[in-house]
Scaffold this motif. Structure first.
Motif, mmCIF file in Angstrom:
data_model
loop_
_atom_site.group_PDB
_atom_site.id
_atom_site.type_symbol
_atom_site.label_atom_id
_atom_site.label_comp_id
_atom_site.label_asym_id
_atom_site.label_seq_id
_atom_site.Cartn_x
_atom_site.Cartn_y
_atom_site.Cartn_z
ATOM 1 N N ASN A 106 -32.711 27.834 -15.965
ATOM 2 C CA ASN A 106 -32.339 26.556 -16.572
ATOM 3 C C ASN A 106 -31.273 26.687 -17.651
ATOM 4 N N ALA A 107 -31.332 27.775 -18.423
ATOM 5 C CA ALA A 107 -30.360 27.932 -19.503
ATOM 6 C C ALA A 107 -28.923 27.902 -18.991
ATOM 7 N N GLY A 108 -28.704 28.443 -17.791
ATOM 8 C CA GLY A 108 -27.353 28.503 -17.250
ATOM 9 C C GLY A 108 -26.756 27.165 -16.896
ATOM 10 N N THR A 109 -27.589 26.112 -16.811
ATOM 11 C CA THR A 109 -27.040 24.793 -16.475
ATOM 12 C C THR A 109 -26.152 24.238 -17.583
ATOM 13 N N SER A 110 -26.283 24.758 -18.806
ATOM 14 C CA SER A 110 -25.376 24.308 -19.867
ATOM 15 C C SER A 110 -23.935 24.699 -19.541
ATOM 16 N N LEU A 111 -23.750 25.844 -18.869
ATOM 17 C CA LEU A 111 -22.408 26.230 -18.419
ATOM 18 C C LEU A 111 -21.890 25.241 -17.383
ATOM 19 N N GLY A 112 -22.743 24.942 -16.386
ATOM 20 C CA GLY A 112 -22.317 24.009 -15.349
ATOM 21 C C GLY A 112 -22.002 22.637 -15.909
ATOM 22 N N ALA A 113 -22.816 22.159 -16.856
ATOM 23 C CA ALA A 113 -22.576 20.853 -17.455
ATOM 24 C C ALA A 113 -21.232 20.816 -18.163
ATOM 25 N N ALA A 114 -20.889 21.904 -18.873
ATOM 26 C CA ALA A 114 -19.607 21.951 -19.584
ATOM 27 C C ALA A 114 -18.434 21.998 -18.601
ATOM 28 N N THR B 89 -22.097 16.749 -22.759
ATOM 29 C CA THR B 89 -22.745 16.424 -21.491
ATOM 30 C C THR B 89 -24.053 17.172 -21.351
ATOM 31 N N LEU B 90 -24.972 16.578 -20.604
ATOM 32 C CA LEU B 90 -26.332 17.085 -20.462
ATOM 33 C C LEU B 90 -26.626 17.415 -19.006
ATOM 34 N N ALA B 91 -27.174 18.590 -18.769
ATOM 35 C CA ALA B 91 -27.720 18.931 -17.452
ATOM 36 C C ALA B 91 -29.101 18.302 -17.368
ATOM 37 N N ASP B 92 -29.237 17.239 -16.614
ATOM 38 C CA ASP B 92 -30.397 16.352 -16.705
ATOM 39 C C ASP B 92 -31.411 16.624 -15.604
ATOM 40 N N ARG B 93 -32.621 17.022 -16.016
ATOM 41 C CA ARG B 93 -33.741 17.173 -15.096
ATOM 42 C C ARG B 93 -34.583 15.916 -15.081
ATOM 43 N N GLY B 94 -33.966 14.769 -15.260
ATOM 44 C CA GLY B 94 -34.670 13.505 -15.425
ATOM 45 C C GLY B 94 -35.621 13.200 -14.294
ATOM 46 N N VAL B 95 -36.764 12.638 -14.636
ATOM 47 C CA VAL B 95 -37.763 12.232 -13.659
ATOM 48 C C VAL B 95 -37.445 10.811 -13.234
ATOM 49 N N THR B 96 -37.180 10.608 -11.971
ATOM 50 C CA THR B 96 -36.805 9.279 -11.494
ATOM 51 C C THR B 96 -37.913 8.600 -10.697
ATOM 52 N N SER B 97 -38.963 9.323 -10.375
ATOM 53 C CA SER B 97 -40.050 8.741 -9.582
ATOM 54 C C SER B 97 -40.843 7.738 -10.417
ATOM 55 N N THR B 98 -41.049 6.543 -9.859
ATOM 56 C CA THR B 98 -41.833 5.528 -10.565
ATOM 57 C C THR B 98 -43.319 5.834 -10.505
ATOM 58 N N LYS B 99 -43.709 6.832 -9.690
ATOM 59 C CA LYS B 99 -45.120 7.169 -9.554
ATOM 60 C C LYS B 99 -45.628 7.995 -10.726
ATOM 61 N N PHE C 234 -25.268 14.862 -16.054
ATOM 62 C CA PHE C 234 -25.065 15.308 -14.687
ATOM 63 C C PHE C 234 -26.391 15.839 -14.138
ATOM 64 N N ASP C 235 -26.553 15.697 -12.845
ATOM 65 C CA ASP C 235 -27.770 16.181 -12.190
ATOM 66 C C ASP C 235 -27.970 17.671 -12.443
ATOM 67 N N HIS C 236 -29.204 18.038 -12.680
ATOM 68 C CA HIS C 236 -29.573 19.418 -12.997
ATOM 69 C C HIS C 236 -29.064 20.395 -11.937
ATOM 70 N N HIS C 237 -29.279 20.091 -10.669
ATOM 71 C CA HIS C 237 -28.877 21.030 -9.623
ATOM 72 C C HIS C 237 -27.374 21.020 -9.387
ATOM 73 N N LEU C 238 -26.719 19.909 -9.645
ATOM 74 C CA LEU C 238 -25.258 19.920 -9.593
ATOM 75 C C LEU C 238 -24.707 20.832 -10.685
ATOM 76 N N CYS C 239 -25.357 20.841 -11.837
ATOM 77 C CA CYS C 239 -24.951 21.758 -12.916
ATOM 78 C C CYS C 239 -25.211 23.207 -12.524
ATOM 79 N N HIS C 240 -26.341 23.484 -11.880
ATOM 80 C CA HIS C 240 -26.574 24.824 -11.335
ATOM 81 C C HIS C 240 -25.429 25.217 -10.399
ATOM 82 N N ALA C 241 -25.081 24.300 -9.491
ATOM 83 C CA ALA C 241 -24.034 24.584 -8.506
ATOM 84 C C ALA C 241 -22.694 24.838 -9.180
ATOM 85 N N ALA C 242 -22.366 24.019 -10.179
ATOM 86 C CA ALA C 242 -21.094 24.192 -10.892
ATOM 87 C C ALA C 242 -21.063 25.507 -11.649
#
Length: 539
Positions: free
Chosen positions: A308-316, A64-74, A101-109
């Motif tokens: 950011n590195a810590g989001t790998s823990l949340g993603a897992a 699983t990936l902690a995703d900082r994906g850009v969703t803005s069409t701009k 999973f969303d980047h900040h949800l991974c931070h939270a987890a």
């Protein structure tokens, strides 16, 4: 069941490996590549965590990936860059499918699932230019419920980064320097900084656009109005150090005020008395200490690899929960999750470099000889066991010195670290004896907060700032038995079992990880001795 959590390619790229019950390994790419690549894929990190457990990619049940994906069409350029990074990641994973999973949800987890709270407010805050800069969530038992997301540019992390640039530091690199610079200043500009954010109907911070203009990087800069109200020119960073320190102090105080305000608001709404924190903003230990001391929360916990590195823990954790129905949450026992070189690997490097070394007859003799060096005012690189996950040295990849040496501050800062004099040093102490010298809380286990010096011993007052504040690192026997023994042995001949502890790395580089980077750093700096595995090298 083996699970891989991956932090989005780029700064902080990392991989964490879990099984059904434990965190097996975690490491950042930059520690292995020895390069700060803004587009890094965690290629070496992936190989490292698999090798540490004797696994192959085929043995992994979920990725699983902690995703900082850009969703803005701009912003098509950023979207295109993100999709290219995902394509390269698929190649790295040999075509294996992975969830996102969303980047900040991974931070939270990463924060809630490593806390010991059953009910907690969760705050995550970072720079956020590629998406959302923050999340407010509620953790209950094994569930995380998102309450509100912040939207860019309403970003406290971005604001703090711009102030770092304002005083002549590197934005998105030197925010840690800004917090330490703030301790030497006065809040002369606080009233202006308070105007930068308003509060919307949900009590979330909203940027006041009057104080910002479009910038060359597309994310904005401070406006002419802002500089007029400050009474400062726009041309260049202030030459006067007192102005820079006052800007830093004002920004730090404003950051603390903003976060305390909306944390208290959501505490009242949710009825929680515990707070979990993650995201790069909470690498700021002054901020964490402010929340510990000045908020109404009974318990405050910051996930120690908050960036950011810590989001790998949340993603897992999230992948484990998705696969099994349970996150398997458990407090972090240790951050010694990186690679550990064998004695033979260390010996091979030392021999290859034609280095003369000692081979003490066991851990007791290694500790005794190291203490003898420390007693004589020597600086020792202590490179033992597995490397730490995160940017703080916690007694595995540390530079150690006696705090009772008259010239320790000058020697370490000027001849080894080559950093600004305003950086304070951490003091490591056995956890069960910390109360004799300091008032400190649980976050000091990972050097993620501050303490207060309460029992002045000659020399220790040099490490205090802002009154009696001091960086404290409490060392538990179970978490790091070898370092714990070294501290106690040092205390037999010194006034206290306390050592100066700073990271073992060259200026601008990540912590050393393997024997070769340790030897290189040792010989390129003014370090007197290197205790690496069972070997001792003395210059």
């Amino acid at each position: 069941m083996n699970i891989l959590g991956i932090a989005t390619p780029g700064p902080g790229a990392s991989v964490a490996l879990f099984d059904s019950h434990n965190i097996l390994a975690a490491v950042e790419e930059e520690k292995l590549s020895r390069a700060n690549d803004p587009h890094a894929l965690p290629q070496l990190a992936l190989k490292s965590v698999l090798a540490a457990s004797g696994l192959r990619l085929a043995d992994i049940a979920a990725i699983t990936l902690a995703d900082r994906g850009v969703t803005s069409t701009k912003n098509r350029r950023k979207n295109s860059s993100h999709e290219a990074a995902l394509a390269h990641l698929r190649q790295l994973l040999a075509g294996r499918r992975f969830s996102r999973f969303d980047h900040h949800l991974c931070h939270a987890a990463s924060a809630f699932y490593t806390s010991d709270f059953s009910h907690s407010l969760i705050l995550t805050l970072d720079h956020g230019t590629n998406g959302n800069p923050g999340l407010i969530a509620l953790g209950e038992d094994d569930q995380i419920k998102s309450l509100h997301s912040l939207s860019f540019p309403n970003s406290l992390g971005w604001f703090y980064s711009r102030v770092a640039q304002l005083v002549g530091l590197r934005p998105r690199r030197d925010e840690h320097k800004l917090q330490w610079l703030s301790k030497d200043g006065q809040p002369e500009y606080l009233e202006v900084f308070r105007k930068l954010f308003l509060w919307n109907t949900k009590r979330l911070p909203t940027l006041d656009r009057k104080y910002f203009s479009a910038g060359p990087d597309g994310t904005g800069v401070f406006s002419p109005r802002f500089f007029r109200e400050l009474g400062l020119p726009r041309s260049a960073p202030p030459a006067d150090r007192s102005v820079r320190t006052s800007l830093a102090r004002s920004a730090q105080d404003a950051l603390e005020e903003f976060i305390l305000q909306f944390a208290e608001h959501f505490r009242e709404i949710t009825g929680t008395d515990s707070l979990c924190l993650a995201g790069g903003v909470f690498q700021n230990v002054l901020l964490v200490r402010a929340l510990e001391q000045r908020s109404s929360f009974r318990n405050v916990y910051v996930q120690p690899v908050a960036g950011n590195a810590g989001t790998s823990l949340g993603a897992a954790f999230l992948a484990r929960k998705k696969s099994t129905g349970r996150s398997g949450r458990a407090p972090l026992a240790s951050l010694a999750l990186g690679p550990e070189p064998s004695s033979q690997e260390i010996k091979t490097v030392l021999d290859n470099c034609k280095i003369v070394y000692k081979y003490p007859s066991g851990e007791d003799q290694l500790i005794e000889e190291t203490v003898h060096l420390l007693d004589r005012g020597k600086i020792v690189a202590w490179c033992q066991g597995r490397s730490e996950f995160g940017h703080r040295a916690l007694g595995n990849r540390s530079l150690l010195a006696s705090p009772f040496n008259e010239y320790v501050l000058e020697n370490v800062n000027q001849f080894i670290k080559h950093r600004e004099e305003f950086h304070p040093f951490a003091l490591s102490v056995p956890a069960e004896r910390a109360h004799e010298y300091f008032d400190s809380g649980p976050n000091c286990r990972f050097m993620a907060s501050l303490g207060d010096l309460k029992n002045p011993i000659a020399g220790l007052e040099r490490f205090t700032f802002n009154g009696s504040a001091v960086r404290v690192h409490t060392v538990e026997k179970q978490a790091n038995p070898l370092f714990w023994r070294l501290l106690h042995k040092f205390g037999e001949s010194a006034p206290a079992p306390i050592l100066v502890n700073t990271s073992f790395n060259l200026f601008g580089e990540p912590l050393v990880t393997d024997p070769r980077s340790a030897v290189r750093s040792f010989y390129c700096a003014g370090v007197d001795a290197l205790a690496i595995g069972p070997f001792l090298v003395v210059k």
